[in-house]
Design an enzyme around this catalytic site. Structure first.
Site, mmCIF file in Angstrom:
data_model
loop_
_atom_site.group_PDB
_atom_site.id
_atom_site.type_symbol
_atom_site.label_atom_id
_atom_site.label_comp_id
_atom_site.label_asym_id
_atom_site.label_seq_id
_atom_site.Cartn_x
_atom_site.Cartn_y
_atom_site.Cartn_z
ATOM 1 N N HIS A 6 93.196 -20.046 -23.111
ATOM 2 C CA HIS A 6 93.569 -19.963 -24.517
ATOM 3 C C HIS A 6 95.074 -20.075 -24.727
ATOM 4 O O HIS A 6 95.514 -20.532 -25.788
ATOM 5 C CB HIS A 6 93.022 -18.674 -25.130
ATOM 6 C CG HIS A 6 91.553 -18.744 -25.391
ATOM 7 N ND1 HIS A 6 90.970 -18.193 -26.515
ATOM 8 C CD2 HIS A 6 90.532 -19.310 -24.692
ATOM 9 C CE1 HIS A 6 89.661 -18.420 -26.484
ATOM 10 N NE2 HIS A 6 89.387 -19.099 -25.380
ATOM 11 N N TRP A 55 76.619 -15.426 -19.318
ATOM 12 C CA TRP A 55 76.170 -16.819 -19.272
ATOM 13 C C TRP A 55 75.219 -17.068 -18.096
ATOM 14 O O TRP A 55 74.244 -17.804 -18.231
ATOM 15 C CB TRP A 55 77.368 -17.754 -19.155
ATOM 16 C CG TRP A 55 77.969 -18.150 -20.466
ATOM 17 C CD1 TRP A 55 77.473 -19.073 -21.354
ATOM 18 C CD2 TRP A 55 79.181 -17.668 -21.046
ATOM 19 N NE1 TRP A 55 78.308 -19.183 -22.451
ATOM 20 C CE2 TRP A 55 79.361 -18.330 -22.289
ATOM 21 C CE3 TRP A 55 80.144 -16.739 -20.634
ATOM 22 C CZ2 TRP A 55 80.464 -18.102 -23.109
ATOM 23 C CZ3 TRP A 55 81.233 -16.510 -21.458
ATOM 24 C CH2 TRP A 55 81.383 -17.179 -22.680
ATOM 25 N N ASP A 67 77.466 -24.486 -26.008
ATOM 26 C CA ASP A 67 76.886 -24.768 -24.697
ATOM 27 C C ASP A 67 75.670 -25.681 -24.848
ATOM 28 O O ASP A 67 75.536 -26.681 -24.120
ATOM 29 C CB ASP A 67 76.467 -23.465 -24.001
ATOM 30 C CG ASP A 67 77.624 -22.536 -23.727
ATOM 31 O OD1 ASP A 67 78.644 -23.005 -23.200
ATOM 32 O OD2 ASP A 67 77.517 -21.335 -24.056
ATOM 33 N N ARG A 87 90.117 -16.871 -19.036
ATOM 34 C CA ARG A 87 90.148 -17.081 -20.491
ATOM 35 C C ARG A 87 91.569 -16.949 -21.041
ATOM 36 O O ARG A 87 91.969 -17.692 -21.955
ATOM 37 C CB ARG A 87 89.216 -16.067 -21.161
ATOM 38 C CG ARG A 87 89.155 -16.176 -22.678
ATOM 39 C CD ARG A 87 88.037 -15.316 -23.254
ATOM 40 N NE ARG A 87 88.166 -15.208 -24.701
ATOM 41 C CZ ARG A 87 88.426 -14.087 -25.363
ATOM 42 N NH1 ARG A 87 88.568 -12.939 -24.696
ATOM 43 N NH2 ARG A 87 88.538 -14.080 -26.676
ATOM 44 N N HIS A 114 82.260 -21.513 -18.082
ATOM 45 C CA HIS A 114 81.351 -20.489 -18.594
ATOM 46 C C HIS A 114 80.370 -20.011 -17.533
ATOM 47 O O HIS A 114 79.549 -19.133 -17.814
ATOM 48 C CB HIS A 114 80.579 -21.027 -19.804
ATOM 49 C CG HIS A 114 81.359 -21.017 -21.069
ATOM 50 N ND1 HIS A 114 80.899 -21.555 -22.253
ATOM 51 C CD2 HIS A 114 82.595 -20.515 -21.358
ATOM 52 C CE1 HIS A 114 81.796 -21.401 -23.198
ATOM 53 N NE2 HIS A 114 82.840 -20.773 -22.681
#
Length: 268
Positions: free
Chosen positions: A35, A179, A222, A31, A163
């Site tokens: 990002h 997830w 999602d 992540r 994810h």
């Protein structure tokens, strides 16, 4: 500059792998890289590690909640050892994510180097708006984020498959849960679960709408991959063929990590 033997690239990879296995921190390192690079909007923004700097807008963005405090703290011993003597912060974040993907069972990602670190907060982008996805939106929003970066529907769905690892945390995003059933295994379970589990809408204690099946959850973005027929096509393909997803993910992921960069090189 003479670099001691303990500061070779091979030692960096070993140290990252040890960290990821010991702390189970692969998902947050992915992540972090996502990002940092994802602020590119087709015009400006690039992976430059601005998030580490006080006064940088990226440090305070809601979309980046937890990254400066948790991910950078986890990386601190490695950062102190290798930056800047061997590698830049921005390149380190890329390598850390790619090692994490491999450690958790995913594909080997080719890494190129030469990203320049931001030196002050003013080199941060000012807002996440139009740059990073908002979890409560639909397919049209996802396209508005990914298309300016140069990604089509197939690449967008491939990247969403990341994810398959990690969790949402109530205190950071307002969403809560894993997830997939094996949140530290990088495989195509995300796509299989989207298709095969029975998802029920719920609202978290922070007032966020999400979807749950047992101990796992999905975000509205999602579920948008299922609700749009053009996107669902690729969910079906990736659920059926993990190797295909690995291949498509790797290509899109490399492009994301190199977004807005100039003159990257194959060797450190």
């Amino acid at each position: 500059m003479k670099i001691c033997r303990c500061l070779t690239y091979e030692f960096l990879l070993e140290d990252l792998e040890k960290l990821i296995r010991h702390k189970n921190c692969g998902p947050i390192l992915i992540r972090l890289s996502w990002h940092d690079a994802g602020v590119f909007n087709g015009v400006d923004g690039c992976p430059n590690a601005a998030m580490r700097l006080k006064g940088a807008a990226e440090r305070e963005m809601n979309a980046n909640a937890g990254l400066p405090q948790i991910a950078l703290n986890l990386l601190q011993p490695i950062t102190a050892k290798y930056v800047p003597r061997l590698i830049s912060h921005a390149d380190l974040w890329v390598v850390a994510a790619n090692v994490a993907i491999k450690v958790m069972g995913g594909p080997t990602i080719t890494t190129r180097y030469g990203r320049t670190d931001a030196s002050h907060g003013g080199e941060s982008v000012s807002s996440a708006s139009g740059r990073l996805p908002e979890a409560d939106k639909d397919a049209s929003h996802l396209r508005s984020i990914f298309n300016p970066k140069g990604f089509d529907d197939k690449e967008m769905v491939a990247l969403s498959g990341a994810h398959t690892v990690g969790s949402c945390h109530l205190d950071r995003s307002g969403y809560e849960g894993d997830w997939t059933d094996q949140k530290l295994k990088f495989d195509n379970s995300y796509f299989k679960d989207l298709l095969n589990k029975q998802w029920q809408e719920e609202t978290t204690s922070k007032g966020k709408k999400q979807f749950r099946c047992g101990s796992t959850m999905m975000l509205p973005t999602d579920m948008a991959l299922l609700n749009d027929p053009l996107l669902k096509r690729y969910v079906l393909e990736f659920a059926e063929d993990e190797n295909l997803w690995f291949s498509e993910f790797s290509k899109a992921w490399i492009r994301l990590q190199e977004s807005g960069c100039q003159e990257l090189r194959d060797i450190l």
